[in-house]
Motif scaffolding. Sequence first.
Motif, mmCIF file in Angstrom:
data_model
loop_
_atom_site.group_PDB
_atom_site.id
_atom_site.type_symbol
_atom_site.label_atom_id
_atom_site.label_comp_id
_atom_site.label_asym_id
_atom_site.label_seq_id
_atom_site.Cartn_x
_atom_site.Cartn_y
_atom_site.Cartn_z
ATOM 1 N N ARG A 261 -40.681 15.227 12.416
ATOM 2 C CA ARG A 261 -42.144 15.288 12.500
ATOM 3 C C ARG A 261 -42.769 14.934 11.140
ATOM 4 N N LEU A 262 -42.205 15.468 10.070
ATOM 5 C CA LEU A 262 -42.724 15.157 8.730
ATOM 6 C C LEU A 262 -42.479 13.690 8.378
ATOM 7 N N VAL B 146 -32.051 16.787 3.906
ATOM 8 C CA VAL B 146 -33.095 16.139 4.716
ATOM 9 C C VAL B 146 -32.554 14.839 5.298
ATOM 10 N N ARG B 147 -31.875 14.042 4.479
ATOM 11 C CA ARG B 147 -31.292 12.789 4.984
ATOM 12 C C ARG B 147 -30.272 13.069 6.091
ATOM 13 N N ASN B 148 -29.499 14.140 5.939
ATOM 14 C CA ASN B 148 -28.533 14.511 6.985
ATOM 15 C C ASN B 148 -29.249 14.859 8.294
ATOM 16 N N TYR B 149 -30.342 15.627 8.203
ATOM 17 C CA TYR B 149 -31.108 15.967 9.406
ATOM 18 C C TYR B 149 -31.648 14.703 10.070
ATOM 19 N N LEU B 150 -32.162 13.780 9.270
ATOM 20 C CA LEU B 150 -32.700 12.538 9.823
ATOM 21 C C LEU B 150 -31.592 11.705 10.466
ATOM 22 N N THR B 151 -30.441 11.643 9.818
ATOM 23 C CA THR B 151 -29.303 10.907 10.381
ATOM 24 C C THR B 151 -28.864 11.535 11.695
ATOM 25 N N ASN B 152 -28.809 12.865 11.749
ATOM 26 C CA ASN B 152 -28.436 13.558 12.991
ATOM 27 C C ASN B 152 -29.429 13.230 14.102
ATOM 28 N N ALA B 153 -30.727 13.224 13.774
ATOM 29 C CA ALA B 153 -31.750 12.926 14.775
ATOM 30 C C ALA B 153 -31.593 11.497 15.295
ATOM 31 N N VAL B 154 -31.369 10.557 14.390
ATOM 32 C CA VAL B 154 -31.182 9.157 14.776
ATOM 33 C C VAL B 154 -29.971 9.035 15.704
ATOM 34 N N THR B 155 -28.876 9.689 15.346
ATOM 35 C CA THR B 155 -27.644 9.624 16.137
ATOM 36 C C THR B 155 -27.832 10.263 17.515
ATOM 37 N N LYS B 156 -28.393 11.473 17.550
ATOM 38 C CA LYS B 156 -28.562 12.185 18.820
ATOM 39 C C LYS B 156 -29.490 11.443 19.784
ATOM 40 N N LEU B 157 -30.476 10.744 19.240
ATOM 41 C CA LEU B 157 -31.429 10.029 20.091
ATOM 42 C C LEU B 157 -30.978 8.609 20.415
ATOM 43 N N ALA C 180 -30.984 6.149 18.402
ATOM 44 C CA ALA C 180 -31.985 5.271 17.793
ATOM 45 C C ALA C 180 -31.336 4.322 16.794
ATOM 46 N N ARG C 181 -32.053 3.253 16.472
ATOM 47 C CA ARG C 181 -31.571 2.280 15.482
ATOM 48 C C ARG C 181 -31.797 2.772 14.054
ATOM 49 N N ASN C 182 -32.897 3.521 13.860
ATOM 50 C CA ASN C 182 -33.260 4.021 12.542
ATOM 51 C C ASN C 182 -34.247 5.168 12.724
ATOM 52 N N ARG C 183 -34.762 5.703 11.627
ATOM 53 C CA ARG C 183 -35.669 6.850 11.759
ATOM 54 C C ARG C 183 -36.995 6.479 12.417
ATOM 55 N N VAL C 184 -37.477 5.261 12.205
ATOM 56 C CA VAL C 184 -38.713 4.831 12.865
ATOM 57 C C VAL C 184 -38.501 4.802 14.381
ATOM 58 N N ASP C 185 -37.362 4.296 14.795
ATOM 59 C CA ASP C 185 -37.034 4.258 16.220
ATOM 60 C C ASP C 185 -36.855 5.679 16.764
ATOM 61 N N ALA C 186 -36.274 6.565 15.960
ATOM 62 C CA ALA C 186 -36.115 7.962 16.382
ATOM 63 C C ALA C 186 -37.474 8.624 16.585
ATOM 64 N N VAL C 187 -38.406 8.351 15.696
ATOM 65 C CA VAL C 187 -39.766 8.882 15.834
ATOM 66 C C VAL C 187 -40.396 8.355 17.118
ATOM 67 N N ARG C 188 -40.234 7.062 17.380
ATOM 68 C CA ARG C 188 -40.794 6.468 18.590
ATOM 69 C C ARG C 188 -40.210 7.127 19.843
ATOM 70 N N ALA D 214 -38.789 10.087 20.147
ATOM 71 C CA ALA D 214 -39.217 11.483 20.242
ATOM 72 C C ALA D 214 -40.674 11.587 20.675
ATOM 73 N N ARG D 215 -41.514 10.679 20.198
ATOM 74 C CA ARG D 215 -42.932 10.689 20.616
ATOM 75 C C ARG D 215 -43.071 10.338 22.085
ATOM 76 N N GLU D 216 -42.356 9.307 22.515
ATOM 77 C CA GLU D 216 -42.439 8.896 23.915
ATOM 78 C C GLU D 216 -41.952 9.985 24.854
ATOM 79 N N ALA D 217 -40.979 10.769 24.391
ATOM 80 C CA ALA D 217 -40.470 11.878 25.209
ATOM 81 C C ALA D 217 -41.370 13.092 25.144
ATOM 82 N N GLY D 218 -42.339 13.075 24.210
ATOM 83 C CA GLY D 218 -43.260 14.205 24.073
ATOM 84 C C GLY D 218 -42.725 15.327 23.217
ATOM 85 N N TRP D 219 -41.710 15.077 22.413
ATOM 86 C CA TRP D 219 -41.128 16.122 21.564
ATOM 87 C C TRP D 219 -41.851 16.272 20.242
ATOM 88 N N LEU D 220 -42.586 15.245 19.823
ATOM 89 C CA LEU D 220 -43.337 15.306 18.556
ATOM 90 C C LEU D 220 -44.820 15.377 18.846
#
Length: 192
Positions: free
Chosen positions: A141-142, A163-174, A176-184, A186-192
Motif C-alpha cells: 500500500r505504501l 521492506v524489499r523482502n516484503y515487496l518481493t514476497n508480494a510480487v511472487t505471491k501475486l 506479478a512481473r514487478n511491484r507496479v504490477d503487484a500494486v495493479r 492488488a488494486r483490481e482485486a480490491g485488496w488495496l
Amino acid sequence: MLMLRRALVSLLELEPDIEVVAEVANGLEILPQAQKHRPDVVVLDIDLPGMDGITAAYGVSRELPGCGILMLTNLHRTGNLRRALAAGASGFLHKDTDPDRLVASIRAVAEGRQVVDPELALAALQDGPQPLTPRELEVLRLAAEGEEAAQIAVRLFLSAGTVRNYLTNAVTKLGARNRVDAVRIAREAGWL
C-alpha cells in the motif's frame, strides 16, 4: 454523483421510520458528521472523493462502535467486500440494488444484522482468501502511494532490506512481473 445521492435521500425520506440526518459529498466529511449526528446507520459509497468509503468506515467503526455501516458499490470486487467487512461494515450491496431491498437492508443493519449482496458473497467464497500477509499489504500500500523502500522502512521501523523482502514476497505471491504490477493486481482485486 450528486443526483444519485439526492435520489437516495429522497427515497429514504419517504420511509416513516427512517430519518436522514446528514448527507455529504466528500469522504472527509463523513466522520465529523457522524460524530455530530450519531446516526444508527451510515450509508457509504465505497468510491468517494477525499477519502474512500472503506477508510471512512474504519473511522466510524472506531469512533462510533454502535453505528451500523452499510456500504454501496458499483465495483464487483470481492476484495472490497472483505475490506469493508474488516473495516466494520455490516452491509455491502451493489448501488443498483432494488430500492425496497436497500431500505430493508438499512433496517436490518440498524437491528445489528449483516446484509451482503449474495452474488458478491458467493464470489468471495469462490475466490478464497487474498494471499498477502497484513504486513505485505501494508508495505505494498505504501509502495502504491509512491514511497521508496527506504521511506517505507523509516515509516514502519523496518530495515530497507526487510521492506524489499516484503515487496518481493508480494510480487511472487501475486504472480506479478514487478511491484507496479503487484500494486495493479492488488488494486483490481480490491485488496488495496
